[in-house]
Scaffold this active site. Structure first.
Site, mmCIF file in Angstrom:
data_model
loop_
_atom_site.group_PDB
_atom_site.id
_atom_site.type_symbol
_atom_site.label_atom_id
_atom_site.label_comp_id
_atom_site.label_asym_id
_atom_site.label_seq_id
_atom_site.Cartn_x
_atom_site.Cartn_y
_atom_site.Cartn_z
ATOM 1 N N PRO A 30 2.003 12.313 5.205
ATOM 2 C CA PRO A 30 3.328 12.337 5.831
ATOM 3 C C PRO A 30 4.047 13.627 5.446
ATOM 4 O O PRO A 30 4.271 13.883 4.264
ATOM 5 C CB PRO A 30 4.018 11.101 5.237
ATOM 6 C CG PRO A 30 3.309 10.839 3.950
ATOM 7 C CD PRO A 30 1.901 11.301 4.137
ATOM 8 N N GLN A 105 5.398 6.335 8.754
ATOM 9 C CA GLN A 105 5.979 6.170 7.423
ATOM 10 C C GLN A 105 7.458 5.822 7.568
ATOM 11 O O GLN A 105 8.244 6.604 8.095
ATOM 12 C CB GLN A 105 5.835 7.431 6.571
ATOM 13 C CG GLN A 105 6.253 7.159 5.121
ATOM 14 C CD GLN A 105 6.323 8.396 4.276
ATOM 15 O OE1 GLN A 105 7.167 9.248 4.503
ATOM 16 N NE2 GLN A 105 5.437 8.502 3.279
ATOM 17 N N TYR A 191 12.951 8.981 -3.145
ATOM 18 C CA TYR A 191 13.766 8.374 -2.097
ATOM 19 C C TYR A 191 14.081 6.920 -2.490
ATOM 20 O O TYR A 191 13.805 6.498 -3.604
ATOM 21 C CB TYR A 191 13.081 8.553 -0.745
ATOM 22 C CG TYR A 191 12.911 10.027 -0.441
ATOM 23 C CD1 TYR A 191 14.029 10.842 -0.239
ATOM 24 C CD2 TYR A 191 11.654 10.630 -0.442
ATOM 25 C CE1 TYR A 191 13.889 12.209 -0.023
ATOM 26 C CE2 TYR A 191 11.513 12.000 -0.231
ATOM 27 C CZ TYR A 191 12.628 12.784 -0.029
ATOM 28 O OH TYR A 191 12.502 14.139 0.168
ATOM 29 N N SER A 303 -2.872 18.481 -3.475
ATOM 30 C CA SER A 303 -3.554 19.756 -3.739
ATOM 31 C C SER A 303 -5.056 19.612 -3.946
ATOM 32 O O SER A 303 -5.644 20.294 -4.790
ATOM 33 C CB SER A 303 -2.919 20.461 -4.947
ATOM 34 O OG SER A 303 -1.535 20.647 -4.746
#
EC number: 1.3.1.-
Length: 365
Positions: A30, A105, A191, A303
């Site tokens: 996302p 999402q 969030y 990553s």
């Protein structure tokens, strides 16, 4: 078959996700890109962007807002009214026409919301009245384009918490109406849900704060409501136990991860998506804690190089790997991986701008 494709062969095997087979182990992360219109309706550019990446085993959309008048990012997508449902239907149809699978999402920013993006009369909320002080809101995320400090949020009362649980469930129903194959509940990156989970942002003394069980209560109320709304096989969850983004930290991230996984084992959702580390430090390991505890389908990311991802899947450390900037810059990432072809480099200057530049102009092979 090329040497490159042999080395990543395990990444090309199908995987059952919520009882539905995905064609490979490449998952698109996302990624907030700020390309929706002023009313948070998906644009034609978004239709092309997602459909161009339909060869990924699974696409997870950008964080998509569940609440009217509460925009975490300017030009983020919304999923709270019919206009959004109709707009996202164009995206899902285009992805499905190419054989892809796509989850939405569902998201609320809580305290990590740009003040100028919130409508008059709407309060910025969080589990506790603790502001983000480590950085300011970037102007690129603001409707007015101005960098601004985060305010002290309103600490949610119990009845407000219940209303947000309902917003997540309604968003999940809207996502299915829009043609999505499922939803990922956003419990990561500082969030709203993550704010309840972490000790740095949750200072409550009621049933939603203090112990790990209490801090996870909101997450599982949301998850259970979403499961009730659309079915467990259509529900995934993203968490980021080690990520310090948005002033987040926890006193015992390993215990938090293991508790979440133990509770997910009782629910049999489609997948758990665990960010393995921190944006700002070398800290890693959350994926290992999850793999030791969680019995379901596990995604991990942050990553990963492609051959590293293949080793993770081959060893059983993860069932699939989530790619962010590599998927952003390479609409044909799977084909490039198979061919051993060089990858396009992402352009951070265009990550959050509007328009096609840096969005739909990355070349295919």
């Amino acid at each position: 078959m090329s040497a490159a494709s042999k080395s990543i062969d395990v990444m090309l095997k199908p995987l059952l996700v919520g009882g539905r087979p995905i064609s490979n182990r490449f998952v698109m992360a996302p990624l907030t890109r700020c390309r929706a219109d002023d009313n948070h309706v998906p644009t034609a550019a978004m239709v092309k962007h997602y459909s161009d990446r339909a060869s990924m085993g699974l696409i997870i959309t950008e964080a998509t807002q569940i609440q009217k008048g509460y925009s975490t990012f300017a030009h983020e997508g919304g999923i709270y009214d019919k206009e959004h449902v109709d707009g996202w239907r164009k995206v899902t149809d285009a992805v499905h026409d190419k054989g892809g699978i796509i989850f939405c999402q569902i998201h609320n920013g809580g305290r990590s919301t740009v003040p100028s993006n919130v409508d008059e009369g709407v309060r910025i909320v969080a589990p506790s009245a603790v502001a983000i002080t480590g950085h300011k809101c970037a102007g690129s995320f603001a409707r007015n384009g101005k960098t601004q400090p985060y305010p002290v949020p309103h600490a949610m009362a119990a009845e407000e918490i219940a209303s947000y649980v309902n917003l997540y469930a309604a968003a999940a129903r809207n996502a299915i109406a829009a043609g999505f194959d499922g939803v990922e509940v956003h419990g990561a990156n500082g969030y709203l849900i993550d704010q309840f989970l972490k000790t740095s942002s949750n200072q409550r003394t009621d049933e939603y704060g203090g112990s790990i069980e209490n801090r996870c209560r909101f997450l599982f109320e949301v998850l259970d409501a979403v499961i009730q709304a659309i079915g467990r096989e259509r529900v995934g969850l993203r968490i980021s136990p080690l990520n310090s983004f948005n002033d987040q930290s926890d006193e015992d991230p390993q215990a938090l991860t293991r508790y979440i996984c133990s509770q997910l084992n009782l629910r049999t959702i489609a997948f758990l998506d665990v960010m393995r580390g921190d944006f700002f430090s070398p800290a890693r390991g959350a994926d290992k804690w999850a793999r030791e505890e969680y019995e379901g389908v596990l995604f991990t990311g942050m990553s990963f190089e492609i051959e590293e991802a293949a080793k993770a899947v081959e060893s059983g450390a993860a069932d699939a790997v989530v790619f962010g900037t590599k998927a952003l810059a390479n609409p044909d990432l799977v084909a490039r991986a198979v061919a051993g072809a060089p990858l396009n480099k992402p352009d951070p200057a265009t990550f959050y701008t509007t328009g096609e530049a840096g969005y739909n102009d990355y070349p295919f092979m």
